[in-house]
Design a protein around this motif. Structure first.
Motif, mmCIF file in Angstrom:
data_model
loop_
_atom_site.group_PDB
_atom_site.id
_atom_site.type_symbol
_atom_site.label_atom_id
_atom_site.label_comp_id
_atom_site.label_asym_id
_atom_site.label_seq_id
_atom_site.Cartn_x
_atom_site.Cartn_y
_atom_site.Cartn_z
ATOM 1 N N LEU A 50 1.346 -51.953 17.701
ATOM 2 C CA LEU A 50 1.401 -53.555 17.648
ATOM 3 C C LEU A 50 2.631 -54.057 17.291
ATOM 4 C CD1 LEU A 50 -2.210 -54.048 16.270
ATOM 5 C CD2 LEU A 50 -1.437 -54.358 18.586
ATOM 6 N N LYS A 51 3.168 -53.494 15.938
ATOM 7 C CA LYS A 51 4.373 -53.955 15.366
ATOM 8 C C LYS A 51 5.478 -53.981 16.377
ATOM 9 C CE LYS A 51 7.287 -53.722 11.421
ATOM 10 N NZ LYS A 51 7.424 -52.860 9.997
ATOM 11 N N GLN A 52 5.662 -52.656 17.197
ATOM 12 C CA GLN A 52 6.717 -52.624 18.074
ATOM 13 C C GLN A 52 6.491 -53.568 19.159
ATOM 14 O OE1 GLN A 52 6.135 -48.661 19.378
ATOM 15 N NE2 GLN A 52 7.601 -47.801 17.573
ATOM 16 N N ASN A 53 5.512 -54.158 19.432
ATOM 17 C CA ASN A 53 5.399 -55.227 20.479
ATOM 18 C C ASN A 53 5.176 -56.618 20.120
ATOM 19 O OD1 ASN A 53 4.971 -53.594 23.195
ATOM 20 N ND2 ASN A 53 4.233 -52.303 21.808
ATOM 21 N N GLY A 54 5.412 -56.844 18.657
ATOM 22 C CA GLY A 54 5.219 -58.187 18.240
ATOM 23 C C GLY A 54 3.905 -58.638 18.153
ATOM 24 N N ILE A 55 2.932 -57.900 17.992
ATOM 25 C CA ILE A 55 1.427 -58.291 18.226
ATOM 26 C C ILE A 55 0.820 -58.158 16.843
ATOM 27 C CG2 ILE A 55 -0.536 -57.794 19.333
ATOM 28 C CD1 ILE A 55 0.854 -56.537 21.538
ATOM 29 N N ARG A 56 0.175 -59.060 16.474
ATOM 30 C CA ARG A 56 -0.537 -59.264 15.174
ATOM 31 C C ARG A 56 -2.055 -58.910 15.481
ATOM 32 N NH1 ARG A 56 1.832 -61.377 10.765
ATOM 33 N NH2 ARG A 56 3.596 -62.684 11.321
ATOM 34 N N LEU A 57 -2.720 -58.153 14.866
ATOM 35 C CA LEU A 57 -4.196 -57.739 14.856
ATOM 36 C C LEU A 57 -4.951 -59.080 15.105
ATOM 37 C CD1 LEU A 57 -6.352 -55.371 15.267
ATOM 38 C CD2 LEU A 57 -6.755 -55.750 12.682
ATOM 39 N N SER A 58 -4.587 -59.995 14.600
ATOM 40 C CA SER A 58 -5.311 -61.578 14.830
ATOM 41 C C SER A 58 -5.229 -61.815 16.151
ATOM 42 C CB SER A 58 -4.824 -62.498 13.914
ATOM 43 O OG SER A 58 -3.460 -62.758 13.856
ATOM 44 N N ASN A 59 -4.119 -61.525 16.715
ATOM 45 C CA ASN A 59 -4.056 -61.766 18.332
ATOM 46 C C ASN A 59 -5.032 -61.202 19.333
ATOM 47 O OD1 ASN A 59 -0.587 -61.461 17.869
ATOM 48 N ND2 ASN A 59 -1.727 -63.238 18.053
#
Length: 192
Positions: free
Chosen positions: A37-46
């Motif tokens: 997630l972090k590597q792809n700039g995604i937050r769990l809240s997304n």
């Protein structure tokens, strides 16, 4: 669509007003999932929902963990009897596993899928494609992306008898005119 690869299974995030995660990996891969997630700039809240193409251990191992963190399971009614199919495997292998609470899932039928998906900003449909396993489904987006989990590729049909479940599944999928097929364990296949 964003592909996350952090273990054995391709995981896809379909973006809409509410992100839809398609498949997860084995139980115990949560740290690797967070790293992806972090590597792809995604937050769990997304991520609002998670959808399993079927409930084998390498496709649903993190769903219970994600549900504890606010991600809701989108469960097709054809899958309800299979939600706990892999529990004994995780227990046997002593993997850190959080069982799914299906009472907290959004349970819908394939007929209702287009309307439900539209409500979360995703244009497409979910169909039952049971040739791999009785609970297998495929997600077909109007833009041409199709997520089939472990469905055998259509070029395998020649190795089967004429009237097979695999042939019927691919006939149904191809009626939607997908452009790209995304598999859980194979590279994507362009149909253009």
């Amino acid at each position: 669509m964003i592909k996350l690869r952090y273990g054995n299974t391709n995981t896809f995030l379909v973006q809409g007003s509410c992100g839809l995660l398609v498949d997860t990996d084995f139980a115990g891969t949560l740290p690797a999932f967070y790293k992806a997630l972090k590597q792809n700039g995604i937050r769990l809240s997304n991520i609002g929902y998670v959808l399993a193409t079927h409930f084998h251990p390498d496709h649903m191992g993190l769903i219970g963990d994600l549900m504890q963190r606010g991600v809701r399971l989108l469960l097709m009614d054809a899958q309800k009897d299979f939600v706990h199919f892999s529990d004994h495997i995780f227990e046997r292998d002593r993997l850190p596993f959080t069982p799914i609470k299906e009472s907290e899932a959004a349970v819908i039928s394939c007929r209702e899928s287009r309307s439900f998906l539209s409500g979360i900003g995703v244009q497409g449909e979910i169909i039952h494609t049971p040739s791999h396993s009785s609970d297998s489904i495929s997600l077909i987006l109007d833009g041409g992306d199709c997520f089939v989990g472990d469905l055998d590729p259509f070029d395998y049909i020649a190795g089967y008898d004429e009237n097979t479940a695999l042939k019927r599944d691919w006939e149904r999928i191809r009626a939607f005119h997908p452009r790209t097929i995304y598999f859980a364990h194979r590279p994507a296949l362009s149909l253009e």
